[in-house]
Design an enzyme around this catalytic site. Structure first.
Site, short mmCIF file in Angstrom:
data_model
loop_
_atom_site.label_atom_id
_atom_site.label_comp_id
_atom_site.label_asym_id
_atom_site.label_seq_id
_atom_site.Cartn_x
_atom_site.Cartn_y
_atom_site.Cartn_z
N ASP A 12 63.09 7.99 -16.34
CA ASP A 12 63.39 9.09 -17.32
C ASP A 12 63.38 10.44 -16.49
O ASP A 12 62.96 11.65 -17.10
CB ASP A 12 62.38 9.04 -18.40
CG ASP A 12 62.36 7.68 -19.12
OD1 ASP A 12 63.50 7.18 -19.47
OD2 ASP A 12 61.19 7.22 -19.77
N LYS A 15 68.20 10.99 -14.99
CA LYS A 15 69.21 10.33 -14.23
C LYS A 15 70.61 10.51 -14.73
O LYS A 15 71.78 11.02 -14.25
CB LYS A 15 69.05 9.08 -13.99
CG LYS A 15 67.81 8.84 -12.74
CD LYS A 15 67.35 7.61 -12.66
CE LYS A 15 66.90 6.55 -14.01
NZ LYS A 15 65.57 7.09 -14.55
N GLY A 39 67.46 4.00 -20.65
CA GLY A 39 68.10 4.93 -21.64
C GLY A 39 68.08 6.28 -20.99
O GLY A 39 67.53 7.06 -20.48
N HIS A 40 69.64 6.51 -20.88
CA HIS A 40 70.08 7.73 -20.11
C HIS A 40 70.88 8.63 -21.04
O HIS A 40 71.52 8.11 -21.74
CB HIS A 40 71.05 7.04 -19.00
CG HIS A 40 70.38 6.46 -17.98
ND1 HIS A 40 71.03 5.78 -16.61
CD2 HIS A 40 69.06 5.92 -17.82
CE1 HIS A 40 70.05 5.12 -16.13
NE2 HIS A 40 69.00 5.15 -16.81
N GLN A 229 65.74 3.19 -14.10
CA GLN A 229 64.15 3.00 -14.26
C GLN A 229 63.81 4.07 -12.76
O GLN A 229 64.56 4.92 -12.72
CB GLN A 229 63.76 1.69 -13.79
CG GLN A 229 63.85 0.70 -14.97
CD GLN A 229 65.10 0.21 -15.34
OE1 GLN A 229 65.63 -0.53 -14.54
NE2 GLN A 229 65.51 0.38 -16.57
#
Ligand code: GDP
Ligand code: IMO
Ligand code: MG
Length: 434
Positions: A12, A15, A39-40, A229
């Site tokens: 988080d 990225k 989750g991007h 990650q």
């Protein structure tokens, strides 16, 4: 030219935003590890896109976006995500899925949930997306791959065998009633029907993505590897066992993306100007006071995948030094400087104290990490709004001073600073020195 972008902390780090920015110049963007546990977030033109497995280059028409060999694919969740992306008017023509990617099956979700329950207070705090159990099957060499999924006769046989084995496993590990309560989720005909329908939709994207990467590079195109990650969630290099089941470090792109190490030209780490973590596990600089709450609210630190509140703490330079070393970083992008605006004092951890000795290298085992007390250096904060800054000289002196110290301590050049979630709220820098 191949550029590798990896999370330098516990995930988080922003990225998605950096990859989206850099994807403007990329021909191919590749996810090589993890699955929809990621989750991007990409914010552009007033719209917010939350991507889980679809690479963050998808917003550019004509960019090839690969889900690489080391990824794990939940086909039902991927299709949902593709539909969301498509509903925003974004084309999916550039999407490719490697034949070798492993498929997340309904029993992986069930086992993830039951394993966490069985661990009780000692749970890992996984995203419950079936990631660990899917990688377990891969390591045990009983997994179902994308190639199998899109070949109906192979898939039907493998599914039948897998369901028989998983029934034995679930009953044996978690009891008859745990299985009985979830039996409907593990019904052969139901899974066969939904996964076959998914395969019909996805098969048009099947490819050998390692060939795509190689040929793009050979012909002088730009390839971006999109980390998921972060370094401290790496199965080997992270805070084991509080890690994910893949290799988010830059070396993971070689093993799981099918690219030789000598072909990677740049390794860029992505970090926040403070530290966060979701899920369990040690976190030396965690704040349990109002400063931690301030950072959580100012930085909107809530998980994209699970909605969980993220644990927040001061920047840990022991971690960033470690990330520089194990990822071979050639540059670092620092996000969320704006989140610290308004704090009178900002701290950064420069080392750990273990029984009166100062340690500068991140410990190899969490039992050592748990003994660590952070040694802090204190900085003056700033109160000016920096969200419109477009260059280093637009920042207050206190912010520049903080960045310059970070760069010196970690021995890696800062090459981008983030001052807001939007694509436009970042600017490139060529190192920060005072
Ligand atoms: P990822 O998993 O590394 O892609 O990061 P996430 O999307 O899970 O979390 C990063 C969050 O910070 C998202 O909500 C981003 O929109 C947001 N973000 C990224 N960069 C910045 C920044 O420089 N400032 C602020 N305020 N938010 C940012
Ligand atoms: P992005 O790509 C933050 C964490 C989970 C848990 C541990 C294991 O958005 O940075 P898993 O479901 O992978 O078995 O969970 O890893 N985790 C993440 N934390 N960001 C992520 O991805 C994460 N992906 C997994 O919270 O602690
Ligand atoms: Mg995330």
């Amino acid at each position: 030219m191949i550029t590798a972008l990896a999370g330098a902390q516990w995930g988080d780090e922003g990225k998605g935003k950096i990859i989206d920015i850099m994807a403007a110049e990329a021909d191919v963007v590749v996810r090589a590890t993890g699955g929809n546990n990621a989750g991007h977030t990409v914010v552009s033109g007033g719209k917010t896109y939350k991507l889980h497995l679809v690479p963050s280059g998808i917003l550019y028409d004509g960019t090839i976006c690969c889900i690489g060999p080391g990824c794990v694919v939940d086909p039902l969740s991927l299709i949902k995500e593709m539909d969301e992306v498509n509903a925003n008017g974004t084309s999916l023509n550039g999407l490719r899925i490697d034949y070798r990617a492993h498929i997340v099956m309904p029993y992986h979700l069930v086992i993830d949930e039951l394993s966490e329950l069985a661990k009780g207070a000692g749970d890992i705090g996984t995203t419950k997306k079936g990631i660990g159990p899917c990688y377990m099957d891969k390591a045990e060499r009983v997994g179902i791959r994308f190639y199998d999924l899109i070949h109906p006769e192979l898939f039907a046989d493998k599914l039948r065998a897998a369901l028989e084995n998983k029934k034995k496993y679930i009953v044996g590990m978690f009891g008859e009633s745990a299985y009985a309560e979830r039996a409907a989720l593990l019904d052969y005909d139901t899974i066969l029907a939904s996964y076959t329908a998914a395969a019909d939709r996805l098969k048009q994207y099947a490819a050998d993505t390692a060939v795509i990467v190689y040929e793009a590079n050979e012909s002088g195109k730009n390839v971006l590897f999109e980390g998921a990650q972060g370094t401290l969630l790496d199965l080997d290099m992270g805070t084991y066992p509080y890690v994910t089941s893949s290799h988010p470090v830059t070396g993971g792109f070689c093993v799981s993306g099918g690219v030789g190490p000598t072909l990677i030209n740049r390794c860029i780490g992505i970090a926040k100007c403070y530290t966060t973590r979701v899920g369990k596990g040690p976190f030396p600089t965690e704040l349990f006071d109002e400063t931690g709450d301030f950072i959580r609210e100012a930085g909107a630190e809530y998980g994209v995948t699970t909605g969980r509140a993220r644990r927040c703490g001061w920047l840990d330079l022991v971690i960033l030094r470690y990330a520089v070393r194990v990822n071979g970083l050639t540059g670092i992008a620092l996000n969320k400087l704006d989140t610290l605006t308004g704090l009178k004092e900002i701290k950064a951890c420069v080392g750990y104290d273990i029984d009166g000795k100062t340690v500068r290298d991140f410990p190899a085992d969490i039992h050592e990490l748990e003994k660590c007390t952070p040694v802090y250096k204190s900085f003056a904060g700033w109160s000016e709004d920096i969200t419109k800054a477009e260059k280093l000289s637009d920042l207050p002196a206190a912010a520049i001073n903080y960045l310059a110290f970070i760069q010196k301590e970690i021995g890696c050049k800062i090459m981008l600073v983030g001052v807001g979630p939007d694509r436009k709220q970042s600017f490139p820098v060529d190192g920060v020195e005072i």
